[in-house]
Design an enzyme around this catalytic site. Structure first.
Site, short mmCIF file in Angstrom:
data_model
loop_
_atom_site.label_atom_id
_atom_site.label_comp_id
_atom_site.label_asym_id
_atom_site.label_seq_id
_atom_site.Cartn_x
_atom_site.Cartn_y
_atom_site.Cartn_z
N GLY A 268 0.83 -1.21 0.00
CA GLY A 268 0.00 0.00 0.00
C GLY A 268 0.86 1.25 0.00
O GLY A 268 0.57 2.24 -0.68
N TRP B 174 2.42 1.65 -3.41
CA TRP B 174 1.41 2.07 -4.39
C TRP B 174 1.31 3.59 -4.44
O TRP B 174 1.08 4.18 -5.49
CB TRP B 174 0.05 1.46 -4.00
CG TRP B 174 -1.07 1.89 -4.91
CD1 TRP B 174 -1.41 1.33 -6.10
CD2 TRP B 174 -1.99 2.96 -4.70
NE1 TRP B 174 -2.48 2.00 -6.64
CE2 TRP B 174 -2.86 3.00 -5.81
CE3 TRP B 174 -2.17 3.90 -3.68
CZ2 TRP B 174 -3.89 3.92 -5.93
CZ3 TRP B 174 -3.19 4.83 -3.81
CH2 TRP B 174 -4.03 4.84 -4.91
N HIS B 175 1.50 4.22 -3.28
CA HIS B 175 1.36 5.67 -3.24
C HIS B 175 2.50 6.40 -3.93
O HIS B 175 2.33 7.55 -4.34
CB HIS B 175 1.25 6.16 -1.79
CG HIS B 175 -0.13 5.97 -1.22
ND1 HIS B 175 -0.51 4.81 -0.60
CD2 HIS B 175 -1.20 6.78 -1.19
CE1 HIS B 175 -1.78 4.93 -0.22
NE2 HIS B 175 -2.22 6.10 -0.56
N GLY B 176 3.65 5.79 -4.02
CA GLY B 176 4.74 6.50 -4.68
C GLY B 176 5.98 5.64 -4.77
O GLY B 176 6.22 4.76 -3.93
N PHE C 3 -0.36 9.57 -7.72
CA PHE C 3 -0.22 8.20 -7.24
C PHE C 3 -0.73 7.18 -8.25
O PHE C 3 -1.16 7.46 -9.28
CB PHE C 3 -0.96 8.03 -5.92
CG PHE C 3 -0.44 8.95 -4.85
CD1 PHE C 3 0.91 9.25 -4.79
CD2 PHE C 3 -1.28 9.55 -3.97
CE1 PHE C 3 1.40 10.11 -3.82
CE2 PHE C 3 -0.81 10.40 -2.99
CZ PHE C 3 0.53 10.69 -2.92
#
Lengths: 342, 472
Positions: free
Chosen positions: B321, B324-326, B472
């Site tokens: 997770g 996934w954001h960066g 993102f």
């Protein structure tokens, strides 16, 4: 036999909300936009005015100019003006294109640097102001981080970076007025600026009455841009303040790089004319690898470091740190910032 | 094309009536909404329209192939291939340069020169969102949750512009059934739609932009130039900024979909009123949390094993997770902090002899306070460009008390108070406001909304910064 309505005229939805038809939604949306644009007409007109030159700006102005007249006639601009005044930002919707240019000095500026490096200490720190368009923000923050440990330098506020601004469009942000005001009020002893990132086109506002300029890079454009660069340099340096002007970098767009070169070619000689007072920092070669643009640059230790943002123009933090080191070196050459430690 | 712009307003005022006009004829409505969505997406970069189209075709072909096969082994291979394709797409555009620089720098430590070159790949906006939705579709078909739909319906589902660039991540089971039958033009929940759009605009344009430009960017840009109080308030301000930004975007997206007749799932439920990190993830970016639970945590084994096995799965899910954001190690650290907190909470509750204490107002207040501090601590890594920057923030938090704090103004404190306080409002208050608004005559609704538009436009800064979650 009671008649049965096939469709109730109104229906109550979740949590007691009355449901409306799609047609009603469209009407509400249209009416909202119609009233909303009249109420916000002064702000919309300014947004249209400060757009880059082109058909979108022409269309937006063609729409917002009559809209503003109607809004003023119906006094519908008053609530916005009142709200802006309450918020302490009454000047937000004003379009100011005055360019404060100093009268030429009776004698040419002194080309020789002052003989003595002025000494600064934590008790009497060098007041430093950093300003410019969005390109200055990352290197500016790197300078602020670096001077955090050099107690002989006192930054004036945070980096004064204004997105989409430059010297061509005082209607977007009037740097000429702003710099005069900061110099008068804050009295910095050294200033770092970076301009030109948004000036690589032929559209200028704030021209003197009757003057017109040609396309970007033409003789008339160059003369007017040079006048503005000189105005900024003179405004900053007239009381002996030291100015570092960060030049424009290579970009991932060859045409844009050529336009940036044109601007650099104006700034560099103007800085040279004011040697000792203005220092021009050439960033082009700092970020050119084998003569070309590179987003990632290998450091001396072999680490691959990202220097440039995805847009191919702006800097990443490592690039900002590199520029900051160069600027601090120039400040150290020009001023005595370290002898207080001994 | 950003939602709070004149360009989008014009776009939407063309699309809204045409959409309702064509709605009764699905065979015409679908090509229209796909075309409108592709126009919307091409406003960023027209070349990536082909990427969206390729993703649509890839997932649809695999979904059909999976559906036609009955052999479990073949089906498994096909779903693995489909997911691998999606992950490869995301990996190339989002993580390639991250992989190259990380590998290069790891080997540089021991003096080995790795012949890998970064490619300066531009990240297509929204790729993380539509890739996850594509994975949902093929995995749900594999699980036999539903049968694949026609290409037109699937393309409309994947590209539907209200959710396209920053979510919410709408599951196939939530949107595809709505695409089956025309929406009823007589009964539209306009009051909720307009309320969501107005509050979304306020949160984004006024609260998020104000905090970003008045304290957050300065504090995170050069922490050692700011006092401890400014750093502390800057961290809280970022917590509110990212919430207001993303909550605002989601509200606008849900409101726009609602005006077009479609219902999207809720994405936020007062996350800063959470009493634990587990509770936080039930309230923050809820559609991502569900996605991670159903397509990562459960396939890893979920809690169907020993405690340690469950903790491992929790941690892996949160690390993914975070990534996934960066594409950065600071995002992994953010995920690790949340993962550690979730594991810690679970371990605490699963101790032998643990008895859930009685819930009191004071206890809940304390739990909320502690949870918020952990969340804010994790945000430091999320917002910082590097570990050294995050460390600077943390050090400065303790070493510069008593210095002048010019950035901590009444406006900043008020914006933070509004951002956090709005999550403690009684739930019936917005419902009552919406119900009252829905009973107003049409011209009065327009006047109320125009005044809201005036307030948002006048209070917001010039220009609108892009939404944080676009990256993102």
């Amino acid at each position: 036999m009671p008649t049965r309505r096939r469709h109730p005229r109104r229906r109550i939805g979740e949590d007691g909300r009355r449901l409306h038809s799609a047609g009603s939604a469209i009407v509400v949306a249209l009416l909202t936009l119609a009233i909303g644009v009249l109420l916000n007409a002064p702000g919309l007109h300014k947004s249209a005015t400060i757009q880059p030159e082109g058909w979108k700006r022409d269309v937006a102005l063609g729409f917002t100019e009559p809209l503003t007249s109607v809004s003023e006639a119906l006094l519908l601009d008053r609530p916005r003006r009142g709200l802006k005044a309450v918020l302490g930002r009454p000047e937000d919707d004003q379009i100011d294109t005055r360019i404060a240019v100093l009268e030429p000095p009776d004698e040419p500026p002194n080309p020789t640097p002052p003989p003595v490096r002025e000494r600064f200490t934590p008790k009497r720190p060098l007041r430093l102001w950093i300003a410019g368009d969005s390109l200055v923000v990352v290197p500016g923050q790197s300078i602020l981080r670096a001077v955090g440990d050099r107690r002989a330098i006192e930054p004036i506020g945070d980096v004064d970076g204004r997105i989409a601004s430059g010297l061509e469009r005082p209607d977007v942000f009037n740097w000429f007025e702003h710099i005069s005001e900061v110099m008068r009020k804050e009295k910095p002893r050294a200033v770092v600026v970076m301009f030109g990132g948004n000036d690589d086109h032929g559209f200028m506002t704030g021209l003197p009455e009757g003057r017109e300029v040609g396309a970007f890079g033409s003789a008339s454009w160059t003369a007017e841009y040079r006048r503005r660069v000189a105005a900024i340099m003179d405004t900053v340096t007239r009381s002996g303040v030291f100015l570092v002007w960060i030049g424009l970098p290579i970009t991932d767009d060859a045409d844009q790089t050529r336009r940036f070169d044109t601007i650099n070619a104006i700034v560099q000689p103007e800085a040279a004319k004011r040697r000792g007072l203005v220092s021009y920092l050439d960033t082009y070669f700092l970020f050119a690898v084998d003569g070309g643009y590179a987003q990632f640059v290998e450091t001396d230790s072999g680490r691959l470091v990202r220097m440039r943002a995805d847009d191919g123009v702006h800097f990443e933090r490592a690039a900002g740190d590199l520029i900051a080191r160069q600027i601090l070196r120039r400040l150290n050459q020009r001023f005595d910032l370290t002898s207080w430690r001994r | 094309m950003l939602f709070p712009t004149a360009t989008f307003a014009i776009f939407f005022m063309v699309v809204l009536p045409l959409s309702w006009f064509l709605m009764p004829r699905g065979e015409r409505w679908r090509p229209f909404v796909i075309a409108a969505s592709y126009v919307f997406y091409s406003a960023w970069d027209w070349r990536f329209v082909f990427l969206l189209a390729a993703s649509t075709l890839w997932n649809q072909l695999f979904a059909l192939a999976i559906h036609r096969r009955s052999d479990p082994r073949t089906r498994k291979l096909l779903v693995a291939g489909a997911v691998a394709g999606n992950v490869a797409l995301l990996g190339y555009f989002k993580y390639f340069d991250f992989f190259v620089t990380s590998t290069n720098n790891l080997f540089a430590v021991v003096g080995i020169d790795v012949p890998l070159e970064a490619r300066s790949i531009v990240l297509p906006v929204g790729i993380s969102f539509f890739t996850f939705m594509g994975i949902s579709y093929v995995v749900d078909v594999y699980r036999r949750d539903f049968e694949p739909v026609g290409l037109g319906k699937f393309a409309a589902y994947l590209s539907f512009f209200p959710h396209l660039v920053a979510g919410p991540i709408v599951r196939p089971s939530e949107l595809l059934p709505q695409l089956e039958a025309p929406r009823d033009p007589r009964y539209v929940d306009t009051a909720r739609a307009f309320f969501l759009i107005a509050t979304g605009l306020f949160m984004k344009v006024v609260i998020a932009n104000y905090l970003a430009s008045n304290i957050v960017d300065q504090v995170f840009g050069a922490p050692n130039q700011h006092s401890s109080l400014e750093v502390l308030v800057g961290i809280y301000a970022y917590a509110v900024q990212i919430y207001a930004d993303f909550f605002g975007y989601t509200n606008i997206a849900i409101g726009i979909a609602l005006l077009l007749g479609f219902r999207f799932p809720q994405n936020f439920d007062a996350p800063y009123a959470a009493v634990s990190i587990q509770d936080f993830w039930r309230r923050w970016h809820m559609t991502l949390s569900r996605w991670l639970r159903d397509y990562v945590y459960i396939p890893f084994g979920g809690n169907r094993g020993s405690h340690v096995f469950t903790y491992r799965n929790l941690m892996l899910t949160m690390l993914i997770g975070g990534l996934w954001h960066g594409a950065g190690w600071t995002f992994v650290a953010w995920g690790a902090i949340h993962g550690t907190a979730l594991v810690g909470e679970r371990w605490w509750r699963e101790r032998p002899g643990y008895v859930e204490p009685r819930s009191t107002a004071w206890r809940r207040a304390w739990q909320r306070f502690v949870t918020f501090q952990i969340v804010c601590f994790a945000w430091i890594f999320f917002r910082s460009d590097s570990f050294s920057d995050a460390w600077d923030i943390i050090v400065r938090l303790f070493t510069a008390w008593g210095e002048p704090s010019e950035l901590v103004t009444g406006g900043v404190v008020l914006a933070i108070a509004v951002g956090i306080g709005s999550q403690y409002l009684p739930r019936r208050l917005p419902l009552a406001l919406m119900a009252r608004f829905s009973r107003l005559p049409v011209p009065a609704q327009a006047v109320v909304l125009s005044v809201a538009l005036l307030a948002v436009h006048a209070m917001g800064p010039e220009g609108v910064a892009p939404f944080i979650y676009f990256q993102f």
